[in-house]
Design a protein around this motif. Structure first.
Motif: not given
Length: 444
Positions: A58-64, A121-122, A374-380
């Protein structure tokens, strides 16, 4: 060429929102193509391959809204600190820390923060810095850390009269010097703003000085109505509400970012909307400081560009997502609140805020966008599709599930291992510097 594939791809692209077994092809700093894995591997047979092993891509995060300078506060005890309200928290903890920071402390605080950003992931932050013990060169020290770690950063220094006019003038100069420097940057990874603390610590004279020294093309980053004391001060000393005072000084506008906005009324929201000014919500900080709950849902409903920040409280945007979700449900006594507004802030608002300062297309996996992945270790454990992705992020993921982080085409972390950063040494240096800082503070 790099391919990240063999995972469930959440693109945030309305034309192609979800690919069950997909991949992202990266060339240089941009995304070359998004599609199914086999097609991309055939099209780019010589590309380096990162196997997502069925995880989420998924896309990486932005912290505003970040506060790098707060890094050394973790675990710190300040002698005599017993706050009875928000102003006591500011002066007793945060202003005490920033008055004692050295330039090296600022650099190491930035390194520690950026390491945590990468791990969560930011890849893009808007930082609001203060180090009244060492003002000159402080933003350049943060920039040095940003370049070493590879995190896209919009920086500013918080102007304030709280330690006298000499330091107020020095903080204006630090902003102006860094903004001019950042405007010459051709990497798309560094930007600058004119930072301000909050109106209750800034005189008319200092506001005018900031305006006179602000280069064209940038706006302000300022805390607004974070505590009720800020509003009371403005009414007592200026006979007007906070946003009206900012309007009178020309601070509002499409490049200006207002932090918090807890104690703003309908009229002030209309001014923010009419000037196309941006707002950033920081739920954990507001709750932790007992400042109150802002009317964020109403702000969003009025069409004001609203983002989500951590205020340095955490570096995990999924945590802020979770807290904002329950905060507004609880505050409004409405179980239907925040389901759409908070993900809009995180996945759309933050991206639009960032794109007012950075040239790249951010927050989406599509051809031509910045290669922030980013790659997130989440298997739904339940079906995942384009219509329920946000629910899976909210209830199933945390920042520390991120295993691989790519920013601007550069792999910063792979399989939880930070690349090109000696994190063990950096954190050892941080512990030593933070200990020395605490000793300085408590020996006063």
């Amino acid at each position: 060429m790099l391919i990240i594939g063999n995972g469930r791809v959440v693109t945030r692209d309305s034309a192609n929102p979800y690919i069950e077994s997909g991949a992202v092809a990266i060339e240089g700093t941009q995304i070359k193509k998004v599609g199914d894995l086999e097609t991309l591997k055939k099209e780019f047979p010589d590309a380096e391959f990162i196997d997502a092993k069925g995880k989420i891509i998924m896309p990486a995060f932005v912290n505003a809204h970040e506060h790098i300078y707060s890094a050394f506060a973790r675990g710190m005890s300040v002698n005599g600190y017993d706050p009875k309200g928000f102003l006591d928290i500011l002066d007793g903890m945060w202003w005490t820390i920033d008055r004692n920071l050295t330039l090296n402390d600022t650099y190491l605080s930035a390194m520690a923060t950026y390491i945590d950003c990468i791990k969560n992931g930011v890849t893009t932050i808007f930082d609001h810095h203060a180090s009244f013990g060492s003002i000159e060169g402080s933003l350049f020290e943060i920039e040095r850390a940003a370049k070493e770690t590879g995190v896209r950063s919009c920086l500013c220094y918080e102007i304030s009269d709280r330690d006298g006019m000499d330091k107020a003038r020095a903080s204006v100069k630090e902003n102006a010097d860094f903004i001019r420097h950042a405007l010459k940057d051709d990497t798309g990874m560094i930007a600058g703003m004119m930072g301000m603390h909050a109106q209750f610590t800034i005189s008319d004279e200092t506001m005018e000085l900031a305006a006179a020294n602000k280069p064209d093309g940038v706006g302000y980053h300022i805390h607004v109505a974070e505590g009720i004391e800020d509003l009371h001060h403005c009414l007592k000393h200026y006979g007007k509400r906070i946003v009206d005072r900012l309007m009178d000084h020309g601070i509002l506008g499409e490049k200006t970012l207002l932090g918090h906005c807890i104690y703003v009324n309908e009229h002030e929201m209309d001014l923010i909307k009419d000037t196309n000014t941006m707002v950033v919500h920081n739920p954990e900080s507001n709750m932790g400081n007992a400042c109150g709950c802002p009317p964020t849902m109403h702000i969003v409903h009025k069409g004001i560009l609203t983002g989500l920040g951590t205020d340095g409280y955490t570096h995990d945007m999924t945590e802020s997502y979770k807290v904002a979700n329950v905060l507004h449900k609880h505050h409004l006594c409405d179980a239907n609140a925040a389901w759409s507004e908070v993900p809009q802030m995180l996945f759309e608002g933050n991206v639009q805020i960032a794109e007012r300062y950075f040239p790249q297309k951010l927050g989406v996996l599509k051809e031509g966008a910045a290669a922030d992945v980013i790659v997130v270790d989440y298997i739904p454990p339940t079906p995942l599709h384009a219509g329920n992705v946000n629910s899976h992020v909210l209830f199933g993921m945390t920042g520390r599930d991120v295993v691989t982080t790519v920013a601007n085409g550069k792999v910063l972390m792979k399989d939880r291992e930070l690349l090109n950063i000696d994190a063990e040494k950096v954190l050892a240096d941080c512990r030593q510097a933070a200990g020395a800082l605490a000793d300085r503070i408590n020996s006063r």
